[in-house]
Every structure is written in structure tokens, then in C-alpha cells.
Scaffold this motif. Structure first.
Motif, short mmCIF file in Angstrom:
data_model
loop_
_atom_site.label_atom_id
_atom_site.label_comp_id
_atom_site.label_asym_id
_atom_site.label_seq_id
_atom_site.Cartn_x
_atom_site.Cartn_y
_atom_site.Cartn_z
N PRO A 233 0.82 -1.22 0.00
CA PRO A 233 0.00 0.00 0.00
C PRO A 233 0.85 1.27 0.00
O PRO A 233 0.39 2.33 -0.45
N GLU A 234 2.09 1.16 0.48
CA GLU A 234 2.99 2.33 0.51
C GLU A 234 3.70 2.55 -0.83
O GLU A 234 4.46 3.50 -0.98
N GLY A 235 3.49 1.64 -1.79
CA GLY A 235 4.09 1.81 -3.10
C GLY A 235 5.44 1.13 -3.27
O GLY A 235 6.13 1.37 -4.27
N GLU A 236 5.83 0.26 -2.33
CA GLU A 236 7.10 -0.46 -2.48
C GLU A 236 6.90 -1.70 -3.33
O GLU A 236 6.07 -2.56 -3.02
N ALA A 237 7.66 -1.83 -4.40
CA ALA A 237 7.59 -3.02 -5.25
C ALA A 237 8.25 -4.19 -4.54
O ALA A 237 9.40 -4.10 -4.11
N VAL A 238 7.51 -5.30 -4.42
CA VAL A 238 8.04 -6.45 -3.69
C VAL A 238 8.19 -7.69 -4.58
O VAL A 238 8.82 -8.67 -4.18
N ALA A 239 7.63 -7.65 -5.78
CA ALA A 239 7.79 -8.75 -6.72
C ALA A 239 7.54 -8.22 -8.13
O ALA A 239 6.83 -7.22 -8.31
N ALA A 240 8.15 -8.88 -9.11
CA ALA A 240 7.99 -8.42 -10.49
C ALA A 240 8.15 -9.58 -11.46
O ALA A 240 8.90 -10.52 -11.20
N ILE A 251 5.12 -14.75 -22.69
CA ILE A 251 6.10 -15.62 -22.05
C ILE A 251 6.52 -14.98 -20.73
O ILE A 251 7.04 -13.85 -20.72
N THR A 252 6.28 -15.67 -19.62
CA THR A 252 6.78 -15.19 -18.33
C THR A 252 8.26 -15.56 -18.28
O THR A 252 8.64 -16.66 -17.88
N TRP A 253 9.09 -14.61 -18.70
CA TRP A 253 10.50 -14.89 -18.97
C TRP A 253 11.36 -14.88 -17.70
O TRP A 253 12.22 -15.74 -17.49
N SER A 254 11.14 -13.91 -16.84
CA SER A 254 11.99 -13.78 -15.66
C SER A 254 11.17 -13.16 -14.52
O SER A 254 10.34 -12.28 -14.76
#
Length: 341
Positions: A233-240, A251-254
Motif C-alpha cells: 500500500p505504501e508503493g514499495e515493489a516487492v515482486a515483479a 512468455i513469463t521470462w523472468s
């Protein structure tokens, strides 16, 4: 049929190669000259694209990366780091007859095989993309083969009806944590998350940072993919996830994940929302390249994917086989010595 000529393509012919990749159903982004040049430049590989011609028309071919091992062995491979498959391609046949198509495939693959065998390589490793099922021109002539796997998630099915209990629990955890997903094009975010993954394992990333920067540039310039991120909710990216577009698929490449947030379900949330997003854009399936490592395969099975095989073909010289055996014996003795002391 007329004889097949095989030769190395000139850089000025790469556009013709890219047209073949586009028209060939098993052709992928990994086969394109743009992707191959990223591998060549960043990983410092010697790249050759060999083309198969009939009456001057490019009807097939194969990219090859060449490296010399300790100055004594010349090794050829159709793949390199972060490129799971990128092997031989053939122009889609026009004949509806199966026998005619098999004949075309075998003529082109036989010509390519014979050409590769004349190049003086001590080891040749080819990885065929999913969709190429007939590699008998290689296996019938002494090449070793093996099977590998990828997963296809059918985007035309109802995703909710295919979820396992484990995935449902992870999605509930993500909801309770307030995680959201969005598209992002920030390479710095991805590199930070990837670095966290490898730092935890005390390993170096499989490719330099420049590799991902070049891929992001290719994605933005050619519109060949996108990055999906999961944020707090604070805007921190935790996965990509880095997703690349293919023919009727993505294609889910990486993928990369901050280990500290693994129990919050960000990875499951990414797959679930990617599924919905790609379905809305009329993609047929997601190619999730996570079937050859057990812990990844166990996770993605929670989405009820189809297991899809693809194949490798390998040929080794006697010198290569001997040195490989000596290395394995020496390595085993060194390991046993360390265990004793």
C-alpha cells in the motif's frame, strides 16, 4: 526437391531472418536478431546465424553462439544465459499433406546437421522451441536427445475454477496485506528485486545488469513485452515479472521477489492478475517457463497448467567426451577429499 544450401547470414540479411522468425509458428523473440545481438554484445559471445536456402529463398536456419574452452575446445550452442530455447527453425509448409511436410523438415534439418558437423565443433548443443516435435534427422544420425518442459496456462479457461487451495490462500494473504499490481517500465526496480534474490543465496545474477537494461530498451522500442509489479500500500515493489510477447501468448521470462515479502502472496497475485489482463487482450495462453525446477513447477501447478515438452539435441566429439569424463572424475575426487577432511 531442390538441394538445400546452408551458409552464415550476413548482418545485412538479418531482416530476412527476422521475417522467417515472424512467419514460423515456433519462432520466438529469442530467435530475433535484436535479442541475439543483446546476448552477443553483453555476454561477449561469438554469434553466427546459419541460414538454409532453397533456390535463393531462406527456408530455415539456426542461431549459434560459439565459445572456446581453455583454447582447446570449440563449443557451439543455440542458447545462452537467460535464453531457454533458440534452436533451428523452418518456414511453415504450404502443403496440407503430412508426408510432404515431414519430407521438407527432414531435408532442411539434414542439410543443417551436415553443415554444423563440418564446422569443427567439439560440442554442439541445440535446444528446439516448443512446437518443433520432429528432431529425428539429428537422433537418427547419432545425436543424443533429451526432453525439457514448459507450462502453458490456457487464458480461455476460467482462472478461478483452476486454482489450488494453496494459491487461494496466497491470494487471500495478498489481499489482506493490501498488495496491488500494476505495469511498470523501471529497470532499476527489477534489478533491485533480482539482486535481493541472489544475495540471499550468496550468488551472482546470471547476467550483468546491462542485459536487463538492453531488454527493457527493446521492450519499450518494439513493444514486445512489459513488466508487472506487485506493490505494498505504501508503493514499495516487492515482486515483479518480465513478460515477453509471443505468437498468441505471453512468455513469463523472468521473475524476481523480495524474500522478506514471500509469505504475503505477491507472486500468486502477479500470475492471477496477469492472467486476467492477458485474457482481456485476447492472448490464448501464458507460457510460464518454470517447469524444469521442482520448487517452481510445484508452485505453478497450483494454476492447473498444461505441461508442454520441448527437445534438445547434442553431439560431442571424442575429445570433448574424454575431457568431460576426466573433469567429472577429478571433481568427484576433490569433493570426496573435502568431505573426508
Amino acid at each position: 526437391m531442390d538441394e538445400i544450401e546452408v551458409r552464415e547470414l550476413k548482418p545485412s540479411e538479418y531482416k530476412e531472418w527476422d521475417m522467417l522468425v515472424e512467419k514460423s509458428q515456433p519462432g520466438t523473440l529469442f530467435h530475433t536478431s535484436q535479442w541475439l545481438e543483446i546476448c552477443r554484445d553483453v555476454l561477449l559471445r561469438d554469434l553466427r546465424i546459419y541460414g538454409c536456402f532453397r533456390n535463393g529463398e531462406l527456408v530455415g536456419g539456426c542461431p549459434i553462439f560459439i565459445k572456446t574452452f581453455k583454447g582447446i575446445m570449440k563449443i557451439a550452442s543455440s542458447t545462452c544465459n537467460m535464453t531457454d530455447y533458440c534452436g533451428p527453425l523452418i518456414k511453415d509448409g504450404s502443403s496440407p499433406k503430412a508426408s510432404k511436410r515431414v519430407q521438407e523438415i527432414h531435408e532442411i534439418f539434414n542439410a543443417l546437421r551436415e553443415f554444423l558437423c563440418r564446422q569443427g565443433f567439439d560440442s554442439i548443443h541445440l535446444t528446439f522451441s516448443p512446437g518443433i516435435e520432429d528432431i529425428r534427422p539429428f537422433t537418427w544420425n547419432g545425436w543424443e536427445s533429451s526432453v525439457r518442459y514448459t507450462h502453458h496456462l490456457n487464458l480461455k479457461e476460467n482462472v478461478d475454477s483452476n486454482l489450488s487451495r494453496k494459491i487461494r490462500r496466497e491470494l487471500k494473504s495478498a489481499e489482506e496485506a493490501g498488495l496491488k499490481t500494476r505495469i511498470s517500465n523501471d529497470p532499476e526496480t527489477y534489478h533491485r528485486l533480482l539482486s535481493l534474490v541472489y544475495e540471499k543465496q550468496k550468488l551472482e545474477p546470471p547476467v550483468p545488469r546491462e542485459f536487463f537494461e538492453r531488454v527493457f530498451k527493446l521492450i519499450q522500442e518494439k513493444d514486445v513485452g512489459y513488466m508487472f509489479v506487485s506493490e505494498t500500500p505504501e508503493g514499495e515493489a516487492v515482486a515483479a515479472h518480465l513478460n515477453l510477447y509471443g505468437k498468441k501468448c505471453a512468455i513469463t521470462w523472468s521473475s524476481a521477489l523480495n524474500p522478506a515479502f514471500g509469505r504475503m502472496g505477491p507472486n500468486a497475485l502477479l500470475y492471477y492478475n496477469e492472467f486476467l489482463d492477458l485474457n482481456s487482450r485476447n492472448f490464448d495462453y501464458m507460457n510460464v517457463m518454470a517447469a524444469n525446477i521442482s520448487r517452481f513447477a510445484d508452485f505453478i501447478m497450483g494454476f492447473s497448467p498444461e505441461l508442454v515438452p520441448y527437445y534438445t539435441a547434442n553431439l560431442h566429439s571424442k575429445k570433448y567426451s574424454l575431457l568431460k569424463t576426466l573433469y567429472q572424475i577429478t571433481h568427484e575426487e576433490t569433493t570426496n577429499t573435502k568431505q573426508i577432511f
